[in-house]
Design an enzyme around this catalytic site. Sequence first.
Site, mmCIF file in Angstrom:
data_model
loop_
_atom_site.group_PDB
_atom_site.id
_atom_site.type_symbol
_atom_site.label_atom_id
_atom_site.label_comp_id
_atom_site.label_asym_id
_atom_site.label_seq_id
_atom_site.Cartn_x
_atom_site.Cartn_y
_atom_site.Cartn_z
ATOM 1 N N ASP A 109 2.374 2.066 3.315
ATOM 2 C CA ASP A 109 3.385 0.617 3.740
ATOM 3 C C ASP A 109 4.673 1.309 3.696
ATOM 4 O O ASP A 109 5.698 1.057 4.378
ATOM 5 C CB ASP A 109 2.949 -0.497 3.034
ATOM 6 C CG ASP A 109 1.608 -1.211 3.451
ATOM 7 O OD1 ASP A 109 1.315 -1.126 4.691
ATOM 8 O OD2 ASP A 109 1.265 -2.140 2.452
ATOM 9 N N ASP A 145 -9.499 -14.910 3.553
ATOM 10 C CA ASP A 145 -8.129 -14.788 3.079
ATOM 11 C C ASP A 145 -7.247 -16.159 3.871
ATOM 12 O O ASP A 145 -6.141 -16.109 4.166
ATOM 13 C CB ASP A 145 -7.272 -13.488 3.662
ATOM 14 C CG ASP A 145 -7.807 -12.385 2.937
ATOM 15 O OD1 ASP A 145 -8.279 -12.304 1.665
ATOM 16 O OD2 ASP A 145 -7.683 -11.462 3.240
ATOM 17 N N GLU A 159 -8.594 -11.965 -6.946
ATOM 18 C CA GLU A 159 -8.408 -12.579 -5.608
ATOM 19 C C GLU A 159 -9.288 -13.961 -5.564
ATOM 20 O O GLU A 159 -10.576 -13.578 -5.666
ATOM 21 C CB GLU A 159 -8.451 -11.495 -4.797
ATOM 22 C CG GLU A 159 -8.480 -12.155 -3.280
ATOM 23 C CD GLU A 159 -8.030 -11.187 -1.946
ATOM 24 O OE1 GLU A 159 -7.300 -10.413 -2.418
ATOM 25 O OE2 GLU A 159 -8.249 -11.499 -0.812
ATOM 26 N N HIS A 214 0.891 -1.247 -0.040
ATOM 27 C CA HIS A 214 -0.114 0.031 -0.044
ATOM 28 C C HIS A 214 1.062 1.365 0.079
ATOM 29 O O HIS A 214 2.229 1.030 0.511
ATOM 30 C CB HIS A 214 -0.820 0.058 1.176
ATOM 31 C CG HIS A 214 -1.601 -0.972 1.277
ATOM 32 N ND1 HIS A 214 -1.754 -2.077 2.394
ATOM 33 C CD2 HIS A 214 -2.690 -1.309 0.413
ATOM 34 C CE1 HIS A 214 -2.992 -2.950 1.962
ATOM 35 N NE2 HIS A 214 -3.315 -2.489 1.085
ATOM 36 N N HIS A 216 -12.151 -13.025 -3.167
ATOM 37 C CA HIS A 216 -13.297 -11.895 -3.642
ATOM 38 C C HIS A 216 -14.378 -12.788 -4.781
ATOM 39 O O HIS A 216 -15.330 -12.388 -4.954
ATOM 40 C CB HIS A 216 -12.534 -11.024 -4.353
ATOM 41 C CG HIS A 216 -11.839 -10.296 -3.335
ATOM 42 N ND1 HIS A 216 -11.007 -9.108 -3.570
ATOM 43 C CD2 HIS A 216 -11.369 -10.313 -2.207
ATOM 44 C CE1 HIS A 216 -10.244 -8.767 -2.856
ATOM 45 N NE2 HIS A 216 -10.685 -9.220 -1.747
ATOM 46 N N ASP A 276 -14.527 -12.005 4.515
ATOM 47 C CA ASP A 276 -13.236 -12.184 3.620
ATOM 48 C C ASP A 276 -12.218 -13.049 4.557
ATOM 49 O O ASP A 276 -11.723 -12.191 5.284
ATOM 50 C CB ASP A 276 -12.914 -10.895 3.227
ATOM 51 C CG ASP A 276 -11.732 -11.068 2.144
ATOM 52 O OD1 ASP A 276 -11.348 -12.290 1.679
ATOM 53 O OD2 ASP A 276 -11.079 -9.845 1.696
HETATM 54 C C1 3MF Z 1 -9.217 -6.584 0.485
HETATM 55 C C2 3MF Z 1 -7.869 -6.850 -0.150
HETATM 56 C C3 3MF Z 1 -6.813 -5.823 0.137
HETATM 57 C C4 3MF Z 1 -6.282 -5.712 -1.274
HETATM 58 C C5 3MF Z 1 -4.840 -4.780 -0.766
HETATM 59 C C6 3MF Z 1 -4.118 -4.268 -2.068
HETATM 60 C C7 3MF Z 1 -5.923 -5.644 2.129
HETATM 61 O O1 3MF Z 1 -10.011 -7.550 0.547
HETATM 62 O O2 3MF Z 1 -7.602 -7.928 -0.653
HETATM 63 O O3 3MF Z 1 -5.911 -6.553 1.105
HETATM 64 O O4 3MF Z 1 -5.464 -6.753 -1.694
HETATM 65 O O5 3MF Z 1 -5.364 -3.623 -0.201
HETATM 66 O O6 3MF Z 1 -5.110 -3.585 -2.860
HETATM 67 MG MG MG Z 2 -6.486 -8.614 -2.215
#
Ligand code: 3MF
Ligand code: MG
Length: 344
Positions: free
Chosen positions: A52, A250, A210, A49, A213, A248
């Site tokens: 970051d 992950d 992703e 980011h 997503h 979400d």
């Molecule tokens: C949110 C995400 C994010 C994006 C990241 C890069 C925190 O669901 O997946 O991860 O991937 O912000 O754009």
């Molecule tokens: Mg992401």
Amino acid sequence: MAGEYRFSFGPWNIHEGADPFGPRVRDSIEFGKKLKMYKELGFDGVQFHDDDAVPDMDKLSPEQIVKKAKEVRKMLEGEGLAAEFVAPRLWEDARTIDGAYTSNDPACREYARERSRRMLDIAEGLGTKLIVLWLAREGTYVREAKDSRVAVDQIVEAINDMLAYNSEIKIAIEPKPNEPMDQAYIPTTGHAVAISFLTNEPERVGVNIETAHVILAGLDPSDEMGFALAYDKLFTVHLNDQNGLKFDEDRTFGAVDLRRAFNQVRILDQYDYGKKGEFVGLDVKAMRTQKQEVATKHLANSRAVFLRLVELVRSLDKAKVEGLIEQRDYEELDMLVLDHLMGK
Ligand code: 3MF
Ligand code: MG
């Protein structure tokens, strides 16, 4: 085989375990220490980011921001790492409460556009030409609160602005259907690809797919990848896993549905993903239950699963697959894949 693929993750993937219902459960690890972990875990690329790389960037001048970004680039080089992409964090500031590019307040929209330009300066300082755009708050909780027709124009204008500001960058939109919003304006790969054609330079706008997503949108990740590949728009990926229609998650790549992971690796490997320098990007989170000392296993494990699946993709008997397709015996094809994944 590992050498054929380069892997990346973001510093947010090593995190303290806070969730909306409870505080952090692990200590923070300082950025420099995180960088040292990349190579040990088998990774070559760092996803960023903007803040970051340059914390508190809204308080700094453009010159200070660039200077700081260049310092981070030196740190990366010192570790033998490269920046994969930079994404503008357009969801934490008070001026992004109602959205960024689609906020109803013109002053807030201007903040988002300005922040995006500073983000591009950071990308330049870090030495990457890839931008990821997760449009976190571009959407609504209450449909009548915004105009979805106007929102598309606003997003396109913001993208055009970035394309004009730096003629070398490419933008990968990261679609997500919900969370934090009830409904996001760019929920799927199809929407992202379509919006690219409304911009001034469609070939410079693609997607970051992703896994989680896509599953939240009720779709299949490998099919979404196929769609993006057909348009030459799969600029990068965020591999992980997701157990159904929940928050979400992950999760570690392949941890929920190994066959779904197999099919993602299959389409990537089949169509030479990575050969043009694309990273295999992960966006995985350690579970909150994980103790401090072992809170990076999700990263090494995701990479290991990917590489094991590359082997399985390549060792699947292609002649048998084709024969079964020819006979239209899809039950047998189903079993062939299951047996293969079960090690038979
Ligand atoms: C949110 C995400 C994010 C994006 C990241 C890069 C925190 O669901 O997946 O991860 O991937 O912000 O754009
Ligand atoms: Mg992401």
